[in-house]
Design a protein around this motif. Structure first.
Motif, PDB file in Angstrom:
ATOM      1  N   GLY A  57       0.856  -1.361  -0.015  1.00  0.00           N
ATOM      2  CA  GLY A  57       0.013   0.006  -0.039  1.00  0.00           C
ATOM      3  C   GLY A  57       0.791   1.416   0.061  1.00  0.00           C
ATOM      4  N   SER A  58       1.963   1.362   0.763  1.00  0.00           N
ATOM      5  CA  SER A  58       2.773   2.218   0.879  1.00  0.00           C
ATOM      6  C   SER A  58       3.472   2.632  -0.687  1.00  0.00           C
ATOM      7  N   THR A  59       3.837   1.601  -1.360  1.00  0.00           N
ATOM      8  CA  THR A  59       4.383   1.536  -2.489  1.00  0.00           C
ATOM      9  C   THR A  59       3.418   2.216  -3.559  1.00  0.00           C
ATOM     10  N   ILE A  60       2.292   1.733  -3.329  1.00  0.00           N
ATOM     11  CA  ILE A  60       1.147   2.349  -4.510  1.00  0.00           C
ATOM     12  C   ILE A  60       0.840   3.932  -4.086  1.00  0.00           C
ATOM     13  N   TYR A  61       0.945   4.157  -3.143  1.00  0.00           N
ATOM     14  CA  TYR A  61       0.791   5.500  -2.485  1.00  0.00           C
ATOM     15  C   TYR A  61       1.835   6.533  -3.209  1.00  0.00           C
ATOM     16  N   THR A  62       3.060   5.878  -3.039  1.00  0.00           N
ATOM     17  CA  THR A  62       4.316   6.475  -3.488  1.00  0.00           C
ATOM     18  C   THR A  62       4.197   6.765  -4.979  1.00  0.00           C
ATOM     19  N   GLU A  90       8.622  -3.107  -7.559  1.00  0.00           N
ATOM     20  CA  GLU A  90       8.358  -3.605  -6.510  1.00  0.00           C
ATOM     21  C   GLU A  90       7.100  -3.984  -6.113  1.00  0.00           C
ATOM     22  N   ALA A  91       5.964  -3.126  -6.746  1.00  0.00           N
ATOM     23  CA  ALA A  91       4.529  -3.535  -6.453  1.00  0.00           C
ATOM     24  C   ALA A  91       4.300  -4.631  -7.251  1.00  0.00           C
ATOM     25  N   SER A  92       4.744  -4.607  -8.439  1.00  0.00           N
ATOM     26  CA  SER A  92       4.325  -6.051  -9.055  1.00  0.00           C
ATOM     27  C   SER A  92       4.711  -7.199  -8.607  1.00  0.00           C
ATOM     28  N   LEU A  93       5.845  -7.199  -7.732  1.00  0.00           N
ATOM     29  CA  LEU A  93       6.609  -8.376  -7.126  1.00  0.00           C
ATOM     30  C   LEU A  93       5.691  -8.863  -5.899  1.00  0.00           C
ATOM     31  N   MET A  94       5.492  -7.542  -5.100  1.00  0.00           N
ATOM     32  CA  MET A  94       4.663  -7.833  -3.844  1.00  0.00           C
ATOM     33  C   MET A  94       3.236  -8.182  -4.350  1.00  0.00           C
ATOM     34  N   GLY A  95       2.677  -7.731  -5.182  1.00  0.00           N
ATOM     35  CA  GLY A  95       1.407  -8.357  -5.462  1.00  0.00           C
ATOM     36  C   GLY A  95       1.371  -9.648  -6.124  1.00  0.00           C
ATOM     37  N   LYS A  96       2.132 -10.094  -6.835  1.00  0.00           N
ATOM     38  CA  LYS A  96       2.336 -11.474  -7.074  1.00  0.00           C
ATOM     39  C   LYS A  96       2.598 -12.358  -5.794  1.00  0.00           C
ATOM     40  N   LEU A  97       3.642 -11.865  -4.837  1.00  0.00           N
ATOM     41  CA  LEU A  97       3.899 -12.634  -3.722  1.00  0.00           C
ATOM     42  C   LEU A  97       2.391 -12.714  -2.813  1.00  0.00           C
ATOM     43  N   LEU A  98       1.815 -11.720  -2.510  1.00  0.00           N
ATOM     44  CA  LEU A  98       0.250 -11.732  -1.939  1.00  0.00           C
ATOM     45  C   LEU A  98      -0.371 -12.734  -2.481  1.00  0.00           C
ATOM     46  N   LEU A  99      -0.553 -12.517  -3.910  1.00  0.00           N
ATOM     47  CA  LEU A  99      -1.477 -13.500  -4.557  1.00  0.00           C
ATOM     48  C   LEU A  99      -1.311 -15.110  -4.348  1.00  0.00           C
ATOM     49  N   ASN A 100      -0.044 -15.279  -4.428  1.00  0.00           N
ATOM     50  CA  ASN A 100       0.552 -16.771  -4.321  1.00  0.00           C
ATOM     51  C   ASN A 100       0.500 -17.250  -2.902  1.00  0.00           C
ATOM     52  N   ILE A 101       0.575 -16.228  -1.670  1.00  0.00           N
ATOM     53  CA  ILE A 101       0.609 -16.675  -0.582  1.00  0.00           C
ATOM     54  C   ILE A 101      -1.100 -17.021  -0.101  1.00  0.00           C
ATOM     55  N   SER A 102      -2.176 -15.905  -0.645  1.00  0.00           N
ATOM     56  CA  SER A 102      -3.375 -16.324  -0.447  1.00  0.00           C
ATOM     57  C   SER A 102      -3.904 -17.286  -1.097  1.00  0.00           C
ATOM     58  N   LEU A 103      -3.419 -18.023  -2.288  1.00  0.00           N
ATOM     59  CA  LEU A 103      -3.901 -19.050  -3.226  1.00  0.00           C
ATOM     60  C   LEU A 103      -3.252 -20.288  -2.239  1.00  0.00           C
ATOM     61  N   PHE A 104      -2.196 -20.215  -2.088  1.00  0.00           N
ATOM     62  CA  PHE A 104      -1.739 -21.436  -1.273  1.00  0.00           C
ATOM     63  C   PHE A 104      -2.136 -21.656  -0.158  1.00  0.00           C
ATOM     64  N   PHE A 105      -2.384 -20.638   0.911  1.00  0.00           N
ATOM     65  CA  PHE A 105      -2.689 -21.184   2.027  1.00  0.00           C
ATOM     66  C   PHE A 105      -4.087 -21.172   2.180  1.00  0.00           C
ATOM     67  N   PHE A 106      -4.933 -20.635   1.227  1.00  0.00           N
ATOM     68  CA  PHE A 106      -6.534 -20.968   1.134  1.00  0.00           C
ATOM     69  C   PHE A 106      -6.661 -22.414   0.557  1.00  0.00           C
ATOM     70  N   GLN A 107      -5.523 -22.743  -0.302  1.00  0.00           N
ATOM     71  CA  GLN A 107      -6.035 -24.053  -0.870  1.00  0.00           C
ATOM     72  C   GLN A 107      -5.352 -25.258   0.253  1.00  0.00           C
ATOM     73  N   TYR A 108      -4.105 -25.144   0.827  1.00  0.00           N
ATOM     74  CA  TYR A 108      -3.594 -26.259   1.509  1.00  0.00           C
ATOM     75  C   TYR A 108      -3.734 -26.179   3.123  1.00  0.00           C
ATOM     76  N   LEU A 109      -3.944 -24.856   3.446  1.00  0.00           N
ATOM     77  CA  LEU A 109      -4.247 -24.909   5.127  1.00  0.00           C
ATOM     78  C   LEU A 109      -5.529 -24.495   5.402  1.00  0.00           C
ATOM     79  N   HIS A 110      -6.515 -23.960   4.281  1.00  0.00           N
ATOM     80  CA  HIS A 110      -7.872 -23.862   4.824  1.00  0.00           C
ATOM     81  C   HIS A 110      -7.833 -22.691   6.031  1.00  0.00           C
ATOM     82  N   LEU A 111      -7.363 -21.629   5.685  1.00  0.00           N
ATOM     83  CA  LEU A 111      -7.256 -20.526   6.889  1.00  0.00           C
ATOM     84  C   LEU A 111      -8.568 -19.886   6.892  1.00  0.00           C
TER      85      LEU A 111
END
Length: 111
Positions: A57-62, A90-111
């Motif tokens: 969010g800070s990066t997008i604001y900047t 930086e923003a594109s890499l962080m966005g991809k990282l957040l997408l992967n974290i959310s997909l991975f952990f919703f699928q495998y860890l059922h958070l």
């Protein structure tokens, strides 16, 4: 920061490739993920994801500030153009990282 994000994305890619094909390493990875489901794993991942989201969010604001400043001036400053490209990477890499974290952990860890 960019090197860290590239390292995290390459680790995620490695985990995805390991889980995609049936091999002995896959069984080990599944056991590691099973251990991660128990204990403090989900709490740590949520904390990391929240921190990355705040920095995102800070990066997008900047980026928006630089864009507005260049639109008000009517010309593009070369320094701001380089900063804008860096922040966009930086923003594109962080966005991809957040997408992967959310997909991975919703699928495998059922958070």
């Amino acid at each position: 920061m960019v090197q860290l994000l590239f390292a995290l994305l390459s680790i995620e890619l490695t985990v995805i490739l390991i889980l995609s094909f049936a091999n002995p390493i896959r069984k080990l990875m599944v056991k590691v993920l099973d251990l991660l489901k128990r204990g403090r794993g989900p709490l740590i991942i949520k904390t990391i994801a929240t921190t990355v989201f705040i920095v995102f969010g800070s990066t997008i604001y900047t980026i928006l500030k630089i864009h507005k400043r260049s639109m008000d001036a009517g010309m593009v400053n070369p320094t701001e153009e380089v900063l804008m490209a860096h922040h966009l990477l930086e923003a594109s890499l962080m966005g991809k990282l957040l997408l992967n974290i959310s997909l991975f952990f919703f699928q495998y860890l059922h958070l």
